[in-house]
Scaffold this active site. Structure first.
Site, PDB file in Angstrom:
ATOM      1  N   SER A  64       0.857  -1.352  -0.132  1.00 46.98           N
ATOM      2  CA  SER A  64       0.021  -0.037   0.095  1.00 46.98           C
ATOM      3  C   SER A  64       0.764   1.199   0.335  1.00 46.98           C
ATOM      4  CB  SER A  64      -0.909   0.042   1.161  1.00 46.98           C
ATOM      5  OG  SER A  64      -1.961  -0.828   0.987  1.00 46.98           O
ATOM      6  N   LYS A  67       0.318   3.530  -2.919  1.00 48.94           N
ATOM      7  CA  LYS A  67      -0.578   4.359  -3.189  1.00 48.94           C
ATOM      8  C   LYS A  67      -0.539   5.949  -3.373  1.00 48.94           C
ATOM      9  CE  LYS A  67      -3.845   0.874  -0.745  1.00 48.94           C
ATOM     10  NZ  LYS A  67      -4.411   0.699   0.399  1.00 48.94           N
ATOM     11  N   TYR A 189      -3.194  -2.518 -10.492  1.00 48.93           N
ATOM     12  CA  TYR A 189      -2.906  -2.274  -9.167  1.00 48.93           C
ATOM     13  C   TYR A 189      -2.355  -3.743  -8.172  1.00 48.93           C
ATOM     14  CZ  TYR A 189      -4.503  -1.852  -4.220  1.00 48.93           C
ATOM     15  OH  TYR A 189      -4.386  -2.066  -2.760  1.00 48.93           O
ATOM     16  N   TYR A 241      -4.994   4.738   7.883  1.00 49.15           N
ATOM     17  CA  TYR A 241      -6.190   4.260   7.872  1.00 49.15           C
ATOM     18  C   TYR A 241      -7.150   4.750   9.243  1.00 49.15           C
ATOM     19  CZ  TYR A 241      -3.977   1.566   4.294  1.00 49.15           C
ATOM     20  OH  TYR A 241      -3.379   1.271   3.081  1.00 49.15           O
ATOM     21  N   VAL A 259       1.198  -3.683   3.943  1.00 43.66           N
ATOM     22  CA  VAL A 259       1.141  -4.736   4.842  1.00 43.66           C
ATOM     23  C   VAL A 259       2.104  -5.922   4.526  1.00 43.66           C
ATOM     24  CG1 VAL A 259      -1.369  -5.107   5.005  1.00 43.66           C
ATOM     25  CG2 VAL A 259      -0.375  -5.697   2.900  1.00 43.66           C
TER      26      VAL A 259
END
Length: 601
Positions: A64, A67, A189, A241, A259
Site C-alpha cells: 500500500s 498508493k 494495481y 487508515y 502490509v
C-alpha cells in the site's frame, strides 16, 4: 567519526528488535512465510544523505505504500479536478480494505484505502510506447532513484487471493468511477503493490516527497509540486487508515504503511523516514515501524508542531460540526436537520504561535468563510504563544462577526487566550465535544422549530416501538413500572446485572464509563429514547453508568416482566427484541462514532 544519528539509530534498532508483537500478513500466501525478525530503519535527508541500520538490503513488496505515488501520477496526468470527481480526499476512519464509497456517487473516501487506490490506478492513461503499468513503475523508480522490478510470485499470489479487491473494482465500475473493464486496472494495481523495494529505497521515495517532488540525489522532478501537496495532505489525514488520529497525535508526520511490513513518514522540507519489519498490528501497520516512528518523532523533535515552529504554521484544520458529532443522541428528525444545517457551524483548529503573521492567516481564513456560517468555534488548545497584537486582532474579529449576527466562540482548556478575548456571556468551552453540543443546540433552536425536540414522549410514540402494533404496545405498557428520579441519581451502574429496558418519558440521562480514574461521558439520552438493553449483549452486565441530568420520568420494563412476557407471549417478546435490537445497534454505532471523535479531542 561516526555520526551521532547513526549511533542513535543503532541503539533504537537494538532496543526495538526485542518487540515481539504482531504477525506478518497472512492474506497473500507468497508473503506469509517472511522472516519476522527482519528489521531495518533508514532516514534520507532532502540533500540526499541516507542513514540506515539493520536489514537494509532485504527486498520486500511495497504494497500500500505504492498508493501515494500512483495517486500522484494520476494527479500529474489529469490535475486535481478530474481526479477529485472520482476520488474524495476525506478520512474514512476505516481499515485499508473497507468499502468506503459515497452512497450517492460511489466515490471512494480517499486514495489511501484500497478502493481509492484502485480508482487512482484506473485514471492513469497509457502513453506512446508505454503501458499504464510501465508508467507506474517508471514513476516509482524515479522517486527511488533506481530501477525497480515486480515480484511475479507475489503478483500472482495477490491476484489469486485478492477477491475483496476484485469486488471493489467491480463495485467501482458499477458506479462509473472506473469507466472501462476493471480487470486491467485491477491487474495494474496488483502489480503496483508487488513492486520490490528496500528500506533505503522507501526512505528516498519519502525524501522525494519531502523535497517537493524532486529526487534529492538525481535532481529529477519525479512528481509535480501540486501533486506532492495533495498527496502529503491526504497521507496526513488518511495514510494510517483507522489509526490516523492516534498517529498524528504521537508522530505528527504524513505517513503510509503497507502490509508488506514497510512504513514511510515525511517531514516536508527536511527528510523522509522508512522502516521495515513484517509483523503487523491490528491496523495493518508494522509494529516495530510504528514504535520506531513514535520514538524518533519524540526524541528528534520531528512532530510537525515542533518542527514547524519556524514556519509559524497556524491553521491546523477547518471543518463543520458534522465531521465531529457530539455525544448527544438525537432523534431522527433532529439528525436530519443537523445534517442539513451543520455547515453553518464551523470549527477552526489553531496550532503553533499566534504572532502577527499567523493570526493574520487565521483571520483571513475566517473572513473567507461562507457568509452562511453563523457559528465559528476557534480551537486554541494547541496554541503555544499569543502576543498582544494577535489578541487585539481576535477581539476585532469577534466584534465584526457580532455585527453580522454571527458568533465567535473559543475552545480553550487553559484559558490563557480566552481570558483576553472573550467578553462576558461569550461562548467558551474546555473541550471540542462541549463546543459541538452547544453548536448543535443552537442550530436545532434556530432552524428546528418548537415542535422538533420533544420534551415529553408517551410510550406509544417511542421510535423503538414503531414496528409493533398498538395492541402489542398496550400489553407492554401494562407490564411497565413508572419511575421518577432527581438530578444526579445513578439509574444503572457498571457491572450490574440486566435489569430491564428503561423508557425515558421526560428529562435527560448520560451514559459514561470510568477511564483512568475519571468518568468519561459517552452519550446523552432524552425523551423517546431507551437504555439498559445493551447489557444483554455484554454477558448480562451493564457496561456503562447511567446518571440522571435533572429530573427524569421513566417507565421500566423490568427483567422479571420480560421473563413473564417470554413465557406467556413468546411471539410478542420476539417482536419486542427485534425492535429493541435495531434501536440498540443505532446507539452502539453512535457510541463508537463518538468515541472515535473523542480520541482526537
Amino acid at each position: 567519526m561516526r555520526s551521532p544519528i547513526e549511533g542513535y539509530l543503532r541503539e533504537l534498532h537494538a532496543d526495538l528488535s526485542r518487540l515481539r508483537g504482531g504477525v506478518p500478513y497472512q492474506g497473500i500466501p507468497a508473503m506469509a512465510g517472511v522472516n519476522p525478525d527482519e528489521f531495518a530503519i533508514a532516514l534520507a535527508t532532502v540533500d540526499g544523505h541516507v542513514y540506515q541500520v539493520g536489514d537494509t538490503q532485504s527486498e520486500f513488496s511495497i504494497q500500500s505504500i505504492s498508493k501515494p505515488f500512483s495517486y500522484g501520477l494520476a494527479l500529474d496526468d489529469l490535475g486535481a479536478g478530474p481526479v477529485d470527481e472520482k476520488i474524495d480526499v476525506e478520512p474514512s476512519g476505516d481499515a485499508f480494505n473497507e468499502i468506503s464509497l459515497a452512497r450517492d456517487t460511489g466515490r471512494p473516501a480517499n486514495a489511501m484505502i484500497n478502493a481509492g487506490a484502485i480508482a487512482a490506478v484506473s485514471l492513469i492513461p497509457e502513453a506512446p510506447g508505454a503501458t499504464r503499468f510501465e508508467r507506474i513503475l517508471e514513476r516509482f523508480s524515479l522517486c527511488a532513484g533506481r530501477q525497480l522490478a515486480v515480484s511475479e510470485e507475489i503478483y500472482h499470489s495477490e491476484a489469486q487471493t485478492g477477491h475483496r479487491n476484485r469486488a471493489l473494482a467491480y463495485l467501482l465500475r458499477s458506479f462509473g468511477i472506473i469507466e472501462t473493464d476493471p480487470t486491467r486496472a485491477l491487474e495494474d494495481y496488483f502489480r503496483a503493490c508487488s513492486v520490490m523495494v528496500t528500506t533505503p529505497d522507501l526512505a528516498m521515495m519519502a525524501a522525494t516527497l519531502a523535497n517537493a517532488g524532486s529526487h534529492p540525489v538525481t535532481g529529477v522532478q519525479a512528481m509535480g509540486l501540486d501533486a506532492v501537496q495533495r498527496v502529503l495532505s491526504v497521507m496526513t489525514t488518511c495514510g494510517m487508515y483507522d489509526d490516523a488520529g492516534a498517529w498524528m497525535s504521537t508522530v505528527g508526520l504524513p505517513a503510509k504503511s503497507g502490509v508488506g511490513g514497510g512504513l514511510i513518514a515525511v517531514l516536508p522540507g527536511q527528510l523522509g523516514l522508512a522502516v521495515y519489519s513484517p509483523p503487523l498490528d491490528a491496523h495493518g501497520s508494522s509494529v516495530r515501524g510504528v514504535a520506531a516512528c513514535e520514538r524518533m518523532s519524540r526524541d528528534m523533535g520531528l512532530h510537525f508542531v515542533r518542527a514547524a515552529r519556524i514556519g509559524r504554521s497556524t491553521v491546523r484544520g477547518s471543518y463543520d460540526v458534522r465531521a465531529v458529532p457530539s455525544a448527544v443522541r438525537h432523534s431522527q428528525a433532529e439528525e436530519e436537520l443537523l445534517d442539513a444545517q451543520g455547515y453553518r457551524a464551523r470549527i477552526v483548529e489553531l496550532t503553533g504561535d499566534l504572532l502577527f503573521a499567523g493570526t493574520e492567516s487565521m483571520v483571513r481564513a475566517i473572513t473567507e468563510l461562507d457568509p452562511e456560517v453563523e457559528l465559528v468555534l476557534l480551537d486554541v488548545r494547541r496554541v503555544d504563544e499569543t502576543d498582544a497584537v494577535a489578541l487585539a486582532m481576535m477581539c476585532e474579529l469577534r466584534d465584526q462577526l457580532a455585527e453580522e449576527g454571527r458568533v465567535l466562540g473559543l475552545i480553550d482548556e487553559a484559558g490563557a487566550t480566552s481570558s483576553h478575548v472573550c467578553a462576558e456571556g461569550d461562548p467558551l468551552f474546555t473541550t471540542r465535544t462541549e463546543a459541538v453540543e452547544w453548536a448543535e443546540e443552537q442550530l436545532l433552536a434556530r432552524y428546528g422549530g418548537e415542535h422538533l425536540s420533544a420534551t415529553e414522549v408517551d410510550i406509544p410514540d417511542f421510535d423503538v416501538l414503531a414496528p409493533l402494533s398498538t395492541a402489542d404496545i398496550a400489553v407492554l405498557e401494562e407490564l411497565m413500572v413508572p419511575l421518577q428520579v432527581q438530578d444526579g441519581i445513578f439509574l444503572r451502574k457498571t457491572g450490574e446485572n440486566f435489569g430491564g429496558v428503561y423508557f425515558i418519558l421526560s428529562g435527560k440521562v448520560t451514559t459514561s464509563t470510568s477511564e483512568g480514574g475519571h468518568l468519561v461521558r459517552h452519550a446523552m439520552l432524552g425523551p423517546g429514547m431507551t437504555f439498559g438493553e445493551i447489557a444483554l449483549g455484554s454477558g448480562g452486565d451493564q457496561v456503562t453508568q447511567v446518571t440522571a441530568r435533572g429530573p427524569v420520568r421513566l417507565k421500566l420494563l423490568g427483567a422479571q416482566a420480560i421473563e413473564q412476557l417470554e413465557e406467556q407471549r413468546p411471539e410478542l417478546a420476539l417482536r419486542l427484541w427485534k425492535a429493541v435490537a435495531r434501536d440498540a445497534y443505532t446507539l452502539v454505532e453512535q457510541n463508537l462514532r463518538e468515541a472515535a471523535v473523542r480520541i482526537g479531542d
